[in-house]
Motif scaffolding. Sequence first.
Motif, PDB file in Angstrom:
ATOM      1  N   LEU A  75      -2.448  -7.864   0.373  1.00 30.72           N
ATOM      2  CA  LEU A  75      -2.339  -6.798   1.376  1.00 30.72           C
ATOM      3  C   LEU A  75      -0.967  -6.821   2.051  1.00 30.72           C
ATOM      4  CD1 LEU A  75      -3.664  -4.492   2.968  1.00 30.72           C
ATOM      5  CD2 LEU A  75      -4.458  -6.236   4.592  1.00 30.72           C
ATOM      6  N   ARG A  76      -0.510  -8.001   2.462  1.00 32.08           N
ATOM      7  CA  ARG A  76       0.808  -8.114   3.108  1.00 32.08           C
ATOM      8  C   ARG A  76       1.920  -7.642   2.185  1.00 32.08           C
ATOM      9  NH1 ARG A  76      -1.330 -12.994   4.615  1.00 32.08           N
ATOM     10  NH2 ARG A  76      -0.091 -14.114   3.082  1.00 32.08           N
ATOM     11  N   ALA A  78       1.747  -5.538  -0.311  1.00 29.57           N
ATOM     12  CA  ALA A  78       1.676  -4.101  -0.584  1.00 29.57           C
ATOM     13  C   ALA A  78       2.077  -3.258   0.620  1.00 29.57           C
ATOM     14  CB  ALA A  78       0.262  -3.727  -1.027  1.00 29.57           C
ATOM     15  N   THR A  79       1.889  -3.784   1.808  1.00 24.82           N
ATOM     16  CA  THR A  79       2.135  -2.980   3.015  1.00 24.82           C
ATOM     17  C   THR A  79       3.302  -3.469   3.853  1.00 24.82           C
ATOM     18  OG1 THR A  79       0.570  -4.292   4.336  1.00 24.82           O
ATOM     19  CG2 THR A  79      -0.313  -2.348   3.190  1.00 24.82           C
ATOM     20  N   GLY A  80       3.833  -4.641   3.571  1.00 25.35           N
ATOM     21  CA  GLY A  80       4.833  -5.251   4.447  1.00 25.35           C
ATOM     22  C   GLY A  80       6.277  -4.888   4.189  1.00 25.35           C
ATOM     23  N   GLN A  83       8.866   0.302   2.472  1.00 26.19           N
ATOM     24  CA  GLN A  83       7.988   1.395   2.079  1.00 26.19           C
ATOM     25  C   GLN A  83       6.758   0.781   1.430  1.00 26.19           C
ATOM     26  OE1 GLN A  83      10.595   3.621  -0.566  1.00 26.19           O
ATOM     27  NE2 GLN A  83      10.583   5.267   0.935  1.00 26.19           N
ATOM     28  N   PRO A  84       5.569   1.096   1.943  1.00 25.95           N
ATOM     29  CA  PRO A  84       4.360   0.562   1.303  1.00 25.95           C
ATOM     30  C   PRO A  84       4.267   1.051  -0.147  1.00 25.95           C
ATOM     31  CG  PRO A  84       3.839   1.573   3.417  1.00 25.95           C
ATOM     32  CD  PRO A  84       5.268   1.908   3.111  1.00 25.95           C
ATOM     33  N   THR A  86       2.102   2.149  -3.604  1.00 26.50           N
ATOM     34  CA  THR A  86       0.843   2.727  -4.039  1.00 26.50           C
ATOM     35  C   THR A  86       0.175   1.662  -4.888  1.00 26.50           C
ATOM     36  OG1 THR A  86       1.806   4.927  -4.073  1.00 26.50           O
ATOM     37  CG2 THR A  86      -0.223   4.599  -5.324  1.00 26.50           C
ATOM     38  N   LYS A 107      -8.419  -0.343   1.989  1.00 20.18           N
ATOM     39  CA  LYS A 107      -7.867   0.711   2.845  1.00 20.18           C
ATOM     40  C   LYS A 107      -6.562   1.291   2.299  1.00 20.18           C
ATOM     41  CE  LYS A 107     -10.811  -0.012   6.253  1.00 20.18           C
ATOM     42  NZ  LYS A 107     -12.156   0.107   5.777  1.00 20.18           N
ATOM     43  N   VAL A 108      -5.900   0.535   1.410  1.00 19.91           N
ATOM     44  CA  VAL A 108      -4.602   0.961   0.894  1.00 19.91           C
ATOM     45  C   VAL A 108      -4.577   1.083  -0.620  1.00 19.91           C
ATOM     46  CG1 VAL A 108      -3.372  -0.012   2.881  1.00 19.91           C
ATOM     47  CG2 VAL A 108      -3.648  -1.388   0.811  1.00 19.91           C
TER      48      VAL A 108
END
Length: 113
Positions: A75-76, A78-80, A83-84, A86, A107-108
Amino acid sequence: MAEAHPPEYGHRTVRIAEAGGEHAVLVLSGDLRGAPALRELEERLLDQRLGRARSWVLETAALDHLDLACGYALLRAATGGPQPVTLTVRGARRGVHRTLHQAGVDKVAVFEG
């Protein structure tokens, strides 16, 4: 007195199967739990090829177990970034899907298969 060793959970593989331009495929297999697995996963997630990709596919059909710490690491990663990415998760078994859900990856990410 015997020296204490961390438990070994068996074979695991974290590899980048494909990475070119804006797309990358990360294959996770075996048993990803415990500090050694987390270290291996986090090192692979720092690979520059993943950093350039805006779209990741996680191939998890051969992943038997994923612990929550590894789920959070995904998660970190992919979102950290700036730019997150896909994120698409393919082939997650019930237990792996449950762990990814608990970590918030659902959620992502889009789940397939």
